[in-house]
Scaffold this active site. Structure first.
Site, short mmCIF file in Angstrom:
data_model
loop_
_atom_site.label_atom_id
_atom_site.label_comp_id
_atom_site.label_asym_id
_atom_site.label_seq_id
_atom_site.Cartn_x
_atom_site.Cartn_y
_atom_site.Cartn_z
CE LYS A 228 27.01 30.84 26.52
NZ LYS A 228 27.87 29.66 26.64
CG ASP B 224 31.43 33.52 24.75
OD1 ASP B 224 32.68 33.55 24.65
OD2 ASP B 224 30.82 32.50 25.14
CG ASN C 109 36.70 28.43 23.66
OD1 ASN C 109 36.22 27.68 22.81
ND2 ASN C 109 37.09 27.98 24.85
N GLY D 4 31.26 29.21 21.46
CA GLY D 4 30.46 28.22 20.72
C GLY D 4 29.20 28.83 20.15
CB SER E 29 27.50 20.27 20.85
OG SER E 29 27.06 21.61 20.94
CD GLN F 291 27.17 25.81 21.53
OE1 GLN F 291 28.11 25.90 20.76
NE2 GLN F 291 27.22 26.27 22.76
CG ASP G 207 26.75 25.84 30.33
OD1 ASP G 207 27.35 24.82 29.93
OD2 ASP G 207 26.48 26.79 29.58
CD GLU H 232 33.58 27.28 27.88
OE1 GLU H 232 33.22 26.08 27.76
OE2 GLU H 232 32.76 28.22 27.84
CG HIS I 270 33.30 31.09 31.53
ND1 HIS I 270 31.98 31.40 31.32
CD2 HIS I 270 33.51 29.96 30.79
CE1 HIS I 270 31.44 30.52 30.50
NE2 HIS I 270 32.35 29.65 30.15
NE ARG I 271 29.17 28.02 31.96
CZ ARG I 271 28.47 29.15 31.99
NH1 ARG I 271 28.24 29.76 33.14
NH2 ARG I 271 27.97 29.67 30.89
CE LYS J 60 33.71 30.63 26.08
NZ LYS J 60 32.32 30.26 25.89
O1 LIG Z 1 23.19 26.80 22.77
C1 LIG Z 1 23.71 27.37 23.74
O2 LIG Z 1 23.53 28.57 23.98
C2 LIG Z 1 24.55 26.57 24.64
C3 LIG Z 1 24.44 25.19 24.66
C4 LIG Z 1 25.21 24.33 25.59
O3 LIG Z 1 26.19 23.66 24.83
P1 LIG Z 1 26.02 22.12 24.32
O4 LIG Z 1 24.80 22.01 23.52
O5 LIG Z 1 27.28 21.94 23.54
O6 LIG Z 1 25.96 21.27 25.56
C5 LIG Z 1 25.88 25.14 26.70
O7 LIG Z 1 26.84 24.37 27.36
C6 LIG Z 1 26.53 26.39 26.15
O8 LIG Z 1 27.16 27.14 27.17
C7 LIG Z 1 25.49 27.29 25.53
C1 LIG Z 2 30.12 25.73 27.20
C2 LIG Z 2 30.10 27.06 27.28
O1 LIG Z 2 30.31 27.90 26.24
P1 LIG Z 2 30.13 27.79 24.65
O2 LIG Z 2 28.95 28.64 24.33
O3 LIG Z 2 31.39 28.32 24.09
O4 LIG Z 2 29.88 26.34 24.30
C3 LIG Z 2 29.84 27.73 28.58
O5 LIG Z 2 29.61 28.95 28.58
O6 LIG Z 2 29.87 27.09 29.64
#
Ligand SMILES: O=C(O)C1=C[C@@H](OP(=O)(O)O)[C@@H](O)[C@H](O)C1
Ligand SMILES: C=C(OP(=O)(O)O)C(=O)O
Length: 425
Positions: A22, A49, A93, A95, A169, A171, A313, A341, A385-386, A411
């Site tokens: 993903k 996603d 949802n 991210g 995060s 992200q 995760d 989630e 999902h997890r 997801k």
């Molecule tokens: O950058 C990414 O692809 C992700 C970063 C992680 O989130 P956080 O950085 O919020 O922990 C992870 O939990 C998410 O499923 C995917």
């Molecule tokens: C936290 C997760 O998703 P997201 O990319 O929406 O943050 C996940 O996939 O466990």
């Protein structure tokens, strides 16, 4: 509500091929869309996603063609020139769609509204918006300060020095990094607070490098990116298998034995969640490591005490493996489970207690003592999902379990329960 009854599984054995990652799929799609040139993306994940990212790109005029099973995408890059969408961009949802698009669109001429599922409106985004606003971005909160939905008046940004809070995060930093080459001038990003989920930044930096952009990472404290760049298509790129999805099969083989070959991740993986396999070795699993596959067998399972900040995760899977260990398991430094989630710390504690485990739920940790008898119950999945996938381990451990709303695996892994059934005896 749909329910799935999983009968006790006595053994898992055979081979699985993981769907694409993903994290890689959504990063690659976005950069391929922004790039100069056409990119053929192989082993793309087909899940909700990714569908949300694809839908948004399409609304902004990006030409994406998918093959029949939606695992190969041909993306005609727009060289940074996206069209203003006629409708709000609905990002579910996801991210990995919402956060990077926020930063990139703030630096791209046009007006955008980014909306999502109700849970997305409870997932904070203030740290990213603060950093973008400090760089001059025009982003407004449409409902509550610090949370989606957002309205963005995209415009040219000049870059410069900026701080970003990395404590909730990774992200947000990923998003800012992906937008940085689009700024007119160079950018130097300083991290405020302790950066969480660090390996995801390595994924971001790696994907950006494939698209011709170099990031200088000084010990996860400062990051520098040259401005005025257009991403360059690598022409063809392969998405490796999803390491977080691998965690369920690694755990299943470790609990129920037989031998499971997991194709798509291995020694060469660029995803931090591959380290879950190392944690499972500590727990007692027997694992043969190949470049792009793992072969996993059962072992006597021990309780462990780990800092899981780097693998938030996959670490959820350890919480259900813990049901079958010889003593307590502690999973620490995972505060941000609470903003994913669902509040995953609260949800895991509640569901594990229903199974009969003794659970301590801390502010940023969970401790699980395995039960002497496993209770038959139905598991609420909180649209996560997890949680649905993790609790299939109860069946793998030889006990019937009912999973409520199993469709929530869409997801990231729509076919999860079929794949599990294919190796179950
Ligand atoms: O950058 C990414 O692809 C992700 C970063 C992680 O989130 P956080 O950085 O919020 O922990 C992870 O939990 C998410 O499923 C995917
Ligand atoms: C936290 C997760 O998703 P997201 O990319 O929406 O943050 C996940 O996939 O466990």
């Amino acid at each position: 509500m749909e329910q799935l009854t999983l009968k006790p599984i006595s053994k898992v054995s055979g081979s699985v091929t993981l769907p694409g990652s993903k994290s890689l799929s959504n990063r690659i799609l976005l950069l391929a869309a922004l790039a100069e040139g056409t990119t053929e993306v192989h082993n793309l994940l087909d899940s909700d996603d990714i569908r949300h990212m694809l839908g948004a790109l399409e609304q902004m005029g990006v030409d994406v063609t998918l093959n029949q099973d939606k695992t190969v995408a041909t993306v005609k890059g727009c060289a940074g020139k996206l069209q203003t969408p006629q409708q709000p961009l609905f990002l579910g949802n996801a991210g990995t769609a919402y956060r990077p698009l926020t930063a990139v669109l703030a630096a791209t001429q046009g007006v955008y509204e980014l909306i999502g599922e109700p849970r997305m409106e409870e997932r904070p985004i203030g740290h990213l918006v603060d950093a973008m606003q400090a760089l001059g971005a025009d982003i407004q909160y449409l409902k509550n300060p610090d949370y989606p939905p957002l309205r963005i008046n995209g415009k040219s940004l000049s870059g410069g020095e900026v701080e970003i809070d990395g404590s909730i995060s990774s992200q947000f930093l990923t998003a800012l990094l992906m937008a940085s080459p689009l700024f007119a001038g160079d950018t130097c990003i300083r991290i405020k607070g302790e950066l969480v989920s660090k390996p995801y930044i390595d994924i971001t930096v790696g994907v950006m490098a494939h698209f011709g952009v170099n990031v200088i990472n000084d010990n996860y404290q400062t990051f520098s990116v040259k401005g005025g760049q257009t991403y360059q298509s690598p022409k063809r790129i392969m998405v490796e298998g999803d390491a977080s999805s691998a965690s369920y099969f690694i755990a299943a083989a470790a609990i129920a034995g037989g031998e499971v070959e997991i194709n798509g991740v291995g020694k060469q993986s660029v995803q931090g969640d591959i380290d879950f396999a190392k944690v499972m070795e500590q727990v007692g699993a027997k694992i043969d490591w190949h470049d792009e596959k793992l072969v996993v067998r059962k072992g006597a399972l021990r309780g462990v005490d780990i800092d899981a900040n780097a693998i938030p995760d996959a670490a959820m899977t350890l919480a259900t493996v813990a049901l079958f260990a010889d003593g307590p398991t502690a999973i620490r430094n995972i505060y941000n489970w609470r903003v994913k989630e669902t509040d995953r710390l609260a949800a895991m504690a509640t569901e594990l207690r229903k199974i009969g485990a003794e659970v301590v739920e801390g502010h940023d940790f969970i401790e699980i003592t395995p039960p002497s008898t496993i209770h038959l119950t139905d598991i609420d999945t909180y649209n996560d999902h997890r949680i649905a996938m993790c609790f299939s381990m109860v069946a793998v451990g030889g006990h019937e379990v009912i999973i409520n709303d199993p469709g929530c695996t869409a997801k990231t892994f729509p076919t999860y329960f079929d794949v599990l059934a294919s190796i179950s005896v």
